[in-house]
Design a protein around this motif. Structure first.
Motif, PDB file in Angstrom:
ATOM      1  N   UNK A 198       0.776  -1.130  -0.081  1.00  0.00           N
ATOM      2  CA  UNK A 198       0.075   0.005   0.072  1.00  0.00           C
ATOM      3  C   UNK A 198       0.844   1.163  -0.088  1.00  0.00           C
ATOM      4  N   UNK A 199       1.945   1.273   0.691  1.00  0.00           N
ATOM      5  CA  UNK A 199       2.812   2.402   0.664  1.00  0.00           C
ATOM      6  C   UNK A 199       3.570   2.640  -0.757  1.00  0.00           C
ATOM      7  N   UNK A 200       4.075   1.637  -1.264  1.00  0.00           N
ATOM      8  CA  UNK A 200       4.619   1.338  -2.337  1.00  0.00           C
ATOM      9  C   UNK A 200       3.524   2.241  -3.497  1.00  0.00           C
ATOM     10  N   UNK A 201       2.627   1.654  -3.458  1.00  0.00           N
ATOM     11  CA  UNK A 201       1.436   2.156  -4.409  1.00  0.00           C
ATOM     12  C   UNK A 201       0.993   3.557  -4.309  1.00  0.00           C
ATOM     13  N   UNK A 202       0.860   3.904  -3.008  1.00  0.00           N
ATOM     14  CA  UNK A 202       0.718   5.493  -2.830  1.00  0.00           C
ATOM     15  C   UNK A 202       1.587   6.213  -3.101  1.00  0.00           C
ATOM     16  N   UNK A 203       2.901   6.171  -3.014  1.00  0.00           N
ATOM     17  CA  UNK A 203       3.980   6.881  -3.544  1.00  0.00           C
ATOM     18  C   UNK A 203       4.130   6.759  -4.978  1.00  0.00           C
ATOM     19  N   UNK A 257       6.020   1.555 -17.001  1.00  0.00           N
ATOM     20  CA  UNK A 257       6.458   0.522 -15.589  1.00  0.00           C
ATOM     21  C   UNK A 257       5.541   0.881 -14.471  1.00  0.00           C
ATOM     22  N   UNK A 258       5.448   1.993 -14.185  1.00  0.00           N
ATOM     23  CA  UNK A 258       4.578   2.396 -12.914  1.00  0.00           C
ATOM     24  C   UNK A 258       3.195   2.062 -13.190  1.00  0.00           C
ATOM     25  N   UNK A 259       2.649   2.103 -13.969  1.00  0.00           N
ATOM     26  CA  UNK A 259       1.260   1.791 -14.331  1.00  0.00           C
ATOM     27  C   UNK A 259       1.254   0.027 -14.137  1.00  0.00           C
ATOM     28  N   UNK A 260       2.312  -0.643 -14.854  1.00  0.00           N
ATOM     29  CA  UNK A 260       2.317  -2.062 -14.507  1.00  0.00           C
ATOM     30  C   UNK A 260       2.313  -2.476 -13.219  1.00  0.00           C
ATOM     31  N   UNK A 261       3.284  -1.671 -12.307  1.00  0.00           N
ATOM     32  CA  UNK A 261       3.296  -2.097 -10.936  1.00  0.00           C
ATOM     33  C   UNK A 261       2.210  -1.820 -10.229  1.00  0.00           C
ATOM     34  N   UNK A 262       1.364  -0.560 -10.523  1.00  0.00           N
ATOM     35  CA  UNK A 262      -0.040  -0.286  -9.986  1.00  0.00           C
ATOM     36  C   UNK A 262      -1.147  -1.443 -10.121  1.00  0.00           C
ATOM     37  N   UNK A 263      -0.764  -1.988 -11.502  1.00  0.00           N
ATOM     38  CA  UNK A 263      -1.866  -2.845 -11.842  1.00  0.00           C
ATOM     39  C   UNK A 263      -1.604  -4.142 -11.247  1.00  0.00           C
ATOM     40  N   UNK A 264      -0.465  -4.335 -10.684  1.00  0.00           N
ATOM     41  CA  UNK A 264      -0.127  -5.590 -10.142  1.00  0.00           C
ATOM     42  C   UNK A 264       0.684  -6.682 -10.988  1.00  0.00           C
TER      43      UNK A 264
END
Length: 154
Positions: A82-87, A134-141
């Motif tokens: 959750x912290x990773x996603x928020x930042x 890449x950030x979008x891919x991370x946020x999408x899991x």
């Protein structure tokens, strides 16, 4: 209550978010402070440096230092997804506004056509688009396995 901790954040994400981006942000911060006219040339074909506006460049440089700190330090302190996603969501929002500013400065003909990009545009826009995806891919899991074991409350 389900635990939302990543089992292992993939190397590509860790390399980008913990090393490359903080280093790039610090480089951008130094460029803004010490060579603002070069920074402006990277962002716009027509913008001119005005020394009495240095405070704006220094304040933007401070923001880049904050990004570097959040990624290089805060993300290393936790593996709470959750912290990773928020930042990373906050940085993605900043990326979107940065892209809008680039579109406004360069115009649609250049912004949407990589064949029209100068080397500086490849650094600016290429990094924004690439890192943003890449950030979008991370946020999408994408590629992230979560530990969803349940904990009993005592």
């Amino acid at each position: 209550m389900a635990n939302q901790r990543p089992l292992n954040i993939p190397f590509a994400y860790r390399a980008l978010f913990l090393y490359f981006e903080p280093f790039s942000a610090l480089g951008g911060s130094a460029l803004l402070h010490f060579f603002p006219s070069l920074f402006l040339n990277t962002m716009s074909l027509t913008a001119q440096y005005a020394p009495d506006n240095q405070v704006i460049y220094d304040q933007l440089a401070a923001t880049y230092v904050l990004f570097a700190f959040n990624e290089a330090v805060v993300l290393r302190l936790t593996n709470d997804i959750r912290v990773w996603r928020a930042i990373l969501m906050g940085i993605l929002l900043c990326d979107a506004i940065h892209l809008y500013g680039s579109w406004s400065a360069l115009g649609s003909a250049v912004f949407w056509d990589p064949r029209a990009w100068r080397p500086e545009d490849w650094v600016n826009l290429g990094a924004l688009w690439g890192q943003g995806f890449v950030r979008l891919a991370f946020l999408a899991g994408f590629g992230i396995q979560l530990d969803t074991t349940t904990k009993k409350s005592d």
